[in-house]
Motif scaffolding. Structure first.
Motif, PDB file in Angstrom:
ATOM      1  N   THR A 420       1.062  27.283  13.384  1.00  0.00           N
ATOM      2  CA  THR A 420       1.186  28.516  13.984  1.00  0.00           C
ATOM      3  C   THR A 420       1.659  29.490  12.710  1.00  0.00           C
ATOM      4  OG1 THR A 420       1.115  27.968  16.187  1.00  0.00           O
ATOM      5  CG2 THR A 420       1.905  30.220  15.831  1.00  0.00           C
ATOM      6  N   LEU A 421       2.979  29.191  12.203  1.00  0.00           N
ATOM      7  CA  LEU A 421       3.437  29.992  11.127  1.00  0.00           C
ATOM      8  C   LEU A 421       2.635  30.062   9.790  1.00  0.00           C
ATOM      9  CD1 LEU A 421       7.188  28.573  11.237  1.00  0.00           C
ATOM     10  CD2 LEU A 421       6.258  30.546  12.002  1.00  0.00           C
ATOM     11  N   ARG A 422       1.729  28.994   9.579  1.00  0.00           N
ATOM     12  CA  ARG A 422       0.724  28.940   8.331  1.00  0.00           C
ATOM     13  C   ARG A 422      -0.219  29.836   8.748  1.00  0.00           C
ATOM     14  NH1 ARG A 422       1.844  23.333   8.900  1.00  0.00           N
ATOM     15  NH2 ARG A 422       2.896  22.678   7.204  1.00  0.00           N
ATOM     16  N   TRP A 423      -0.536  29.861   9.932  1.00  0.00           N
ATOM     17  CA  TRP A 423      -1.727  30.792  10.446  1.00  0.00           C
ATOM     18  C   TRP A 423      -1.251  32.136  10.307  1.00  0.00           C
ATOM     19  CZ3 TRP A 423      -1.508  33.832  15.005  1.00  0.00           C
ATOM     20  CH2 TRP A 423      -2.725  34.533  15.291  1.00  0.00           C
ATOM     21  N   LEU A 424      -0.234  32.412  10.910  1.00  0.00           N
ATOM     22  CA  LEU A 424       0.339  33.919  10.681  1.00  0.00           C
ATOM     23  C   LEU A 424       0.046  34.409   9.221  1.00  0.00           C
ATOM     24  CD1 LEU A 424       3.469  33.773  12.991  1.00  0.00           C
ATOM     25  CD2 LEU A 424       1.130  35.027  13.771  1.00  0.00           C
ATOM     26  N   MET A 425       0.330  33.517   8.419  1.00  0.00           N
ATOM     27  CA  MET A 425       0.743  33.947   6.827  1.00  0.00           C
ATOM     28  C   MET A 425      -0.708  33.757   6.311  1.00  0.00           C
ATOM     29  SD  MET A 425       3.498  35.280   7.228  1.00  0.00           S
ATOM     30  CE  MET A 425       3.746  35.615   5.466  1.00  0.00           C
TER      31      MET A 425
END
Length: 440
Positions: A420-425
């Motif tokens: 999710t953090l990767r997707w956000l960034m």
């Protein structure tokens, strides 16, 4: 595949953190953050502060820290407040709870701890029978209590010049209640609120008040609280994130590691007996059978979800699972969790695993609370609303969207959080949980 980064509002200004309950966990969080801010301690156990994140298939250099990768609020931006039926300040609570060393970790930050004075709580002893306190709001009706809590949130935000707020429930476990018709829609819930219906416990008053104020809410207790359609509907209507329930700290944390091991190696399970010795306020409250029933429900569900007895009946179709919590005052916050695990292997031959986890309950919970505050604030700034399933790593009984199967495997949970953090960034996501452990 990389995608475009999501729009995330910058983490400017002050982030207010309002605790429901100023006991061992909350006072340990506040003290720990202050010690870390002053350079007197390290945030051990906090994934948000010390964890790294692998970026795609890159091999050059060291994986960056999560706090350098995503725009989290800085610890210096955090401002603390609380509600509690006991009028002790965070300083007095920290002394009474006995989690931290007084002279090493309380007295050096005494002034900051004394500034956190709890507001009168929306408290009803019918739901938490083993707890008493005089710092409570007048029982003028549940609608009035909810409005008073909303006023508290607005007043705190104005008085402390906060730009954003996260409310996190660290209060005692309420007596067990089943979902009722009052919980099935926002309209039904508000009608129950106006009717002073018993199906609306204090924890739901806090959740309702926060969401109506456009404030994110995290449920760290095993109570229903936000895990009902009415609260999910309100969270989407208000455009704010929610998550829960019940912090995953000691014994259940171990289960979510060992159970996947059994499943991965196709080893059978005959029985899993768990018992706890605990002497803090949480242990005293859980000595009441109705409160224990609420806790038991979240602790019992883990193995069934991971092992899937229906799919593997010859291995897990008939195992016995028992959970006990024993209130033992001399132990204080230093919980002892015993697990006896009866397994079987090749040709059905029996074996055993014994685990004796001598843990410190609030020391394990504190970094979870910090992470949840920072990640929930990130979610709110990114416009994520409703149930935040990507935060399941932190909960015994992760709340999910309707019809979604909850994930309990610790390593899959960690991968989902980081993805999710990767997707956000706008970064490439990882497809296999094991890849998280090759970050350098």
């Amino acid at each position: 595949m990389e995608t475009a980064p999501q729009h995330i509002t910058p983490a400017t200004g002050r982030l207010g953190v309002l605790f429901v309950g100023l006991g061992a966990v909350a006072s340990t969080v506040i003290a720990g953050v202050e010690l870390i801010r002053q350079g007197l301690a390290k945030p051990v156990g906090s994934l948000a502060q010390m964890g790294t994140i692998r970026l795609g298939n890159r091999t050059e250099g060291r994986a960056p820290l999560i706090r350098d990768f995503v725009p989290l609020a800085d610890l210096d931006q955090l401002v603390f407040g609380a509600w509690d039926p006991i009028s002790d300040t965070a300083y007095e609570a920290a002394l009474k709870c006995g989690v931290l060393d007084r002279y090493a970790h309380i007295e050096p930050i005494a002034a900051a701890l004394k500034e956190v004075e709890p507001m009168p709580a929306a408290f009803d002893q019918n739901y938490v029978r083993r707890l008493e306190g005089a710092n409570v709001k007048p029982t003028t009706g549940k609608r009035d209590l909810a409005e008073a809590l909303r006023s508290d949130i607005r007043d705190f935000k104005a008085a402390r010049s906060c730009d954003r707020i996260v409310v996190i429930l660290c209060a005692s476990t309420e007596a067990f209640i089943d979902p009722s018709p009052a919980h099935q829609s926002l309209a039904a819930f508000e009608a129950a609120l106006d009717a002073d219906d018993e199906s609306v416990p204090p924890s739901m008053l806090y959740a309702y008040a926060a969401l109506k104020e456009g404030v994110a809410f995290v449920n760290g207790a095993p109570n229903l609280t936000t895990d009902v359609p009415a609260m999910t509907e309100l969270a989407h209507t208000a455009g704010v994130p929610i998550s829960g329930k019940d912090f995953k700290t000691g014994q259940t944390l171990v289960k979510t590691v060992l159970a996947p091991m059994l499943k991965a190696r196709v080893l059978g399970l005959s029985g899993w007996y768990s018992t706890n010795i605990l002497g803090n306020r949480d242990g005293e409250v859980l000595d009441d059978p109705d409160s224990f029933r609420t806790k038991e429900k979240t602790k019992l569900g883990v193995l069934e979800h991971i092992l899937q007895p229906g799919r593997y009946p010859e291995l897990y179709g008939d195992f016995h699972h028992k959970v006990r919590i024993n209130y033992y005052p001399p132990r204080g916050d230093n919980k002892e969790g015993w697990d006896n695990i009866d397994i079987f292997g090749w040709l059905g031959y029996p074996m055993q695993i014994k685990v004796n986890f001598l843990c410190r309950d609030s020391i394990l919970a504190a970094p979870l609370v910090l992470d949840l505050v920072l990640f929930t604030d990130l979610a709110q700034r990114a416009g994520l609303t409703g149930v935040q399933e990507w935060l399941s790593l932190y909960f015994k009984s992760p709340q999910t969207a309707p019809g979604v199967y909850p994930e309990h495997d610790l390593f899959i949970q960690q991968t989902k959080l980081k993805n999710t953090l990767r997707w956000l960034m706008g970064e490439e996501q990882i497809s296999h949980p094991g890849m998280e452990y090759h970050e350098d």
